[in-house]
Design an enzyme around this catalytic site. Structure first.
Site, short mmCIF file in Angstrom:
data_model
loop_
_atom_site.label_atom_id
_atom_site.label_comp_id
_atom_site.label_asym_id
_atom_site.label_seq_id
_atom_site.Cartn_x
_atom_site.Cartn_y
_atom_site.Cartn_z
N ASP A 151 0.86 -1.18 0.00
CA ASP A 151 0.00 0.00 0.00
C ASP A 151 0.90 1.24 0.00
O ASP A 151 2.02 1.20 0.52
CB ASP A 151 -0.92 0.01 1.24
CG ASP A 151 -2.21 0.76 0.99
OD1 ASP A 151 -3.28 0.13 0.96
OD2 ASP A 151 -2.17 2.00 0.81
N ASN A 173 -3.02 -8.66 -7.07
CA ASN A 173 -4.29 -7.94 -7.13
C ASN A 173 -4.03 -6.44 -7.07
O ASN A 173 -3.63 -5.94 -6.05
CB ASN A 173 -5.18 -8.35 -5.96
CG ASN A 173 -6.44 -7.51 -5.87
OD1 ASN A 173 -7.19 -7.44 -6.84
ND2 ASN A 173 -6.66 -6.86 -4.76
N TYR A 210 -12.32 7.77 -14.11
CA TYR A 210 -12.35 6.50 -13.37
C TYR A 210 -13.00 5.40 -14.22
O TYR A 210 -12.47 4.30 -14.37
CB TYR A 210 -13.10 6.71 -12.05
CG TYR A 210 -13.26 5.47 -11.20
CD1 TYR A 210 -12.18 4.95 -10.51
CD2 TYR A 210 -14.49 4.85 -11.08
CE1 TYR A 210 -12.32 3.82 -9.71
CE2 TYR A 210 -14.65 3.72 -10.28
CZ TYR A 210 -13.56 3.22 -9.61
OH TYR A 210 -13.70 2.10 -8.83
N LYS A 218 -11.39 1.90 -15.74
CA LYS A 218 -11.86 0.55 -15.38
C LYS A 218 -12.21 -0.25 -16.63
O LYS A 218 -12.04 -1.47 -16.67
CB LYS A 218 -13.04 0.64 -14.41
CG LYS A 218 -12.65 1.18 -13.04
CD LYS A 218 -11.57 0.33 -12.39
CE LYS A 218 -11.22 0.79 -10.99
NZ LYS A 218 -10.23 -0.07 -10.33
N THR A 271 -17.09 1.00 1.44
CA THR A 271 -15.68 1.22 1.81
C THR A 271 -15.40 2.72 1.74
O THR A 271 -16.18 3.47 1.15
CB THR A 271 -14.72 0.50 0.83
OG1 THR A 271 -14.84 1.13 -0.44
CG2 THR A 271 -15.03 -0.98 0.70
P1 NAD Z 1 -10.27 1.76 -0.36
O1 NAD Z 1 -10.15 3.23 -0.58
O2 NAD Z 1 -11.00 1.25 0.84
O3 NAD Z 1 -8.81 1.12 -0.35
C1 NAD Z 1 -7.88 1.42 -1.34
C2 NAD Z 1 -6.46 1.21 -0.80
O4 NAD Z 1 -5.55 1.45 -1.90
C3 NAD Z 1 -6.07 2.16 0.33
O5 NAD Z 1 -5.49 1.44 1.38
C4 NAD Z 1 -5.06 3.11 -0.33
O6 NAD Z 1 -4.06 3.59 0.56
C5 NAD Z 1 -4.45 2.23 -1.41
N1 NAD Z 1 -3.88 3.02 -2.51
C6 NAD Z 1 -4.39 4.14 -3.07
N2 NAD Z 1 -3.57 4.58 -4.04
C7 NAD Z 1 -2.51 3.74 -4.07
C8 NAD Z 1 -1.33 3.69 -4.85
N3 NAD Z 1 -1.06 4.60 -5.79
N4 NAD Z 1 -0.47 2.66 -4.65
C9 NAD Z 1 -0.72 1.72 -3.70
N5 NAD Z 1 -1.83 1.73 -2.93
C10 NAD Z 1 -2.71 2.73 -3.11
O7 NAD Z 1 -10.89 1.20 -1.72
P2 NAD Z 1 -11.74 -0.11 -2.07
O8 NAD Z 1 -13.17 0.25 -2.08
O9 NAD Z 1 -11.25 -1.28 -1.31
O10 NAD Z 1 -11.32 -0.25 -3.60
C11 NAD Z 1 -10.38 -1.18 -4.08
C12 NAD Z 1 -10.56 -1.32 -5.58
O11 NAD Z 1 -11.92 -1.68 -5.86
C13 NAD Z 1 -10.31 -0.04 -6.39
O12 NAD Z 1 -9.64 -0.36 -7.58
C14 NAD Z 1 -11.68 0.46 -6.71
O13 NAD Z 1 -11.71 1.22 -7.88
C15 NAD Z 1 -12.44 -0.85 -6.87
N6 NAD Z 1 -13.89 -0.74 -6.72
C16 NAD Z 1 -14.43 -0.28 -5.55
C17 NAD Z 1 -15.80 -0.16 -5.46
C18 NAD Z 1 -16.45 0.39 -4.21
O14 NAD Z 1 -17.68 0.62 -4.24
N7 NAD Z 1 -15.74 0.59 -3.13
C19 NAD Z 1 -16.62 -0.53 -6.52
C20 NAD Z 1 -16.04 -0.99 -7.68
C21 NAD Z 1 -14.66 -1.10 -7.76
#
Ligand code: NAD
Length: 264
Positions: A38, A91, A168, A172, A203
């Site tokens: 992270d 991942n 975004y 994706k 989240t």
């Molecule tokens: P989150 O914000 O809870 O966690 C994301 C994590 O990624 C954080 O710990 C952050 O510090 C880390 N991060 C951010 N930028 C980074 C970088 N440049 N390098 C390394 N780490 C980095 O997010 P989440 O909801 O768990 O999302 C995870 C993935 O799921 C993302 O790709 C997001 O686009 C995708 N996603 C999320 C949702 C949703 O509703 N939450 C829906 C569809 C897709």
């Protein structure tokens, strides 16, 4: 009984929160050694401590890397190989939250989003492929043992989002397209690639974006199950894709979205 990821190693990006955090715990519970990557090192370290306490037989380490920088991604994969001897799972999952639409999105937001979400996934795949080529081949299955790469996409790669998040969404869509092609190119090497498409989850990433009760309620109306998903529900999908239970699956867009993409 051995876990479903016994003796495998997993490199999980975004491991400090949300899907990455829940996947890290679940994968460790199923026997995988985990490298928790992270950009927010203290967050990853917190998860590492929790895993070390709960699952003392599993090796785990936290590692600071920005997936928007190729040298960081390479260093993370090198670290996983150094610590665990082999690498079975990658991942990449991050988001840059921005209220962007075609008329007012800024080029710097577009570029940053694509650097992290698209190039980050590309580099994650690139160095994981190189590492996985060193994994032994299971002759019976014709697969590199454990060669499964999961890229986190989103339901917005499949459906039109009414909330402005153009950079975004485009990023994706690129994850889905890239994952399919990688799946085809590397299928005969026994390295599998699948995208996971989460629906809207509870989240920080989404809850910071939908930052008022009105915005959340508006989104909830469209969710067939009437609720946001939990990160652990996506982690369970990722566990399936990482494990040999999905050994005949590659190139899929695996949806964990509460039925959203089937809704009218
Ligand atoms: P989150 O914000 O809870 O966690 C994301 C994590 O990624 C954080 O710990 C952050 O510090 C880390 N991060 C951010 N930028 C980074 C970088 N440049 N390098 C390394 N780490 C980095 O997010 P989440 O909801 O768990 O999302 C995870 C993935 O799921 C993302 O790709 C997001 O686009 C995708 N996603 C999320 C949702 C949703 O509703 N939450 C829906 C569809 C897709």
């Amino acid at each position: 009984m051995p876990g479903r990821l016994q003796d495998k190693a997993a490199l999980i990006t975004g491991a400090g929160s949300g899907i990455g955090l829940e996947s890290s715990i679940l994968f460790a519970q199923e026997g995988a050694n985990v490298l928790l990557v992270d950009v927010n090192l203290p967050a990853a370290e917190k998860v590492q401590k929790l895993i070390a306490d709960r699952f003392p037989n599993v090796k785990s380490a936290a590692f600071k890397a920005d997936v928007g920088k190729e040298e960081d991604v390479k260093a993370a994969v090198d670290k996983a190989v150094e610590l665990f001897g082999r690498l079975d799972f990658n991942n990449a999952g991050i988001m840059h939250p921005a209220d962007d639409n075609a008329l007012n999105t800024e080029e710097k937001i577009w570029d940053l989003t694509h650097t992290i979400n698209v190039k980050g996934v590309w580099w994650g795949c690139k160095y994981a492929i190189l590492a996985m080529r060193n994994n032994p081949v299971d002759e019976a299955k014709g697969l590199h043992t454990g060669g499964s790469i999961i890229n986190t996409a989103s339901f917005v790669a499949i459906m039109g989002a009414a909330t402005p998040q153009l950079a975004y969404t485009a990023s994706k869509g690129a994850v889905l397209a890239m994952t399919r092609e990688l799946a085809m190119v590397h299928a005969r090497e026994g390295i599998r690639f699948n995208s996971i498409c989460p629906g809207p989850l509870k989240t920080p990433l989404l809850m910071d974006f939908l930052n008022t009760p009105e915005k959340r309620d508006r989104r909830l109306v469209h969710l067939p199950m009437g609720r946001f998903g939990e990160a652990v529900e996506v982690a369970k999908g990722a566990l399936f894709l990482a494990s040999d239970d999905s050994s005949y699956m590659t190139g899929t867009d695996f949806k964990v979205d509460g039925g959203l993409t089937s809704a009218y």
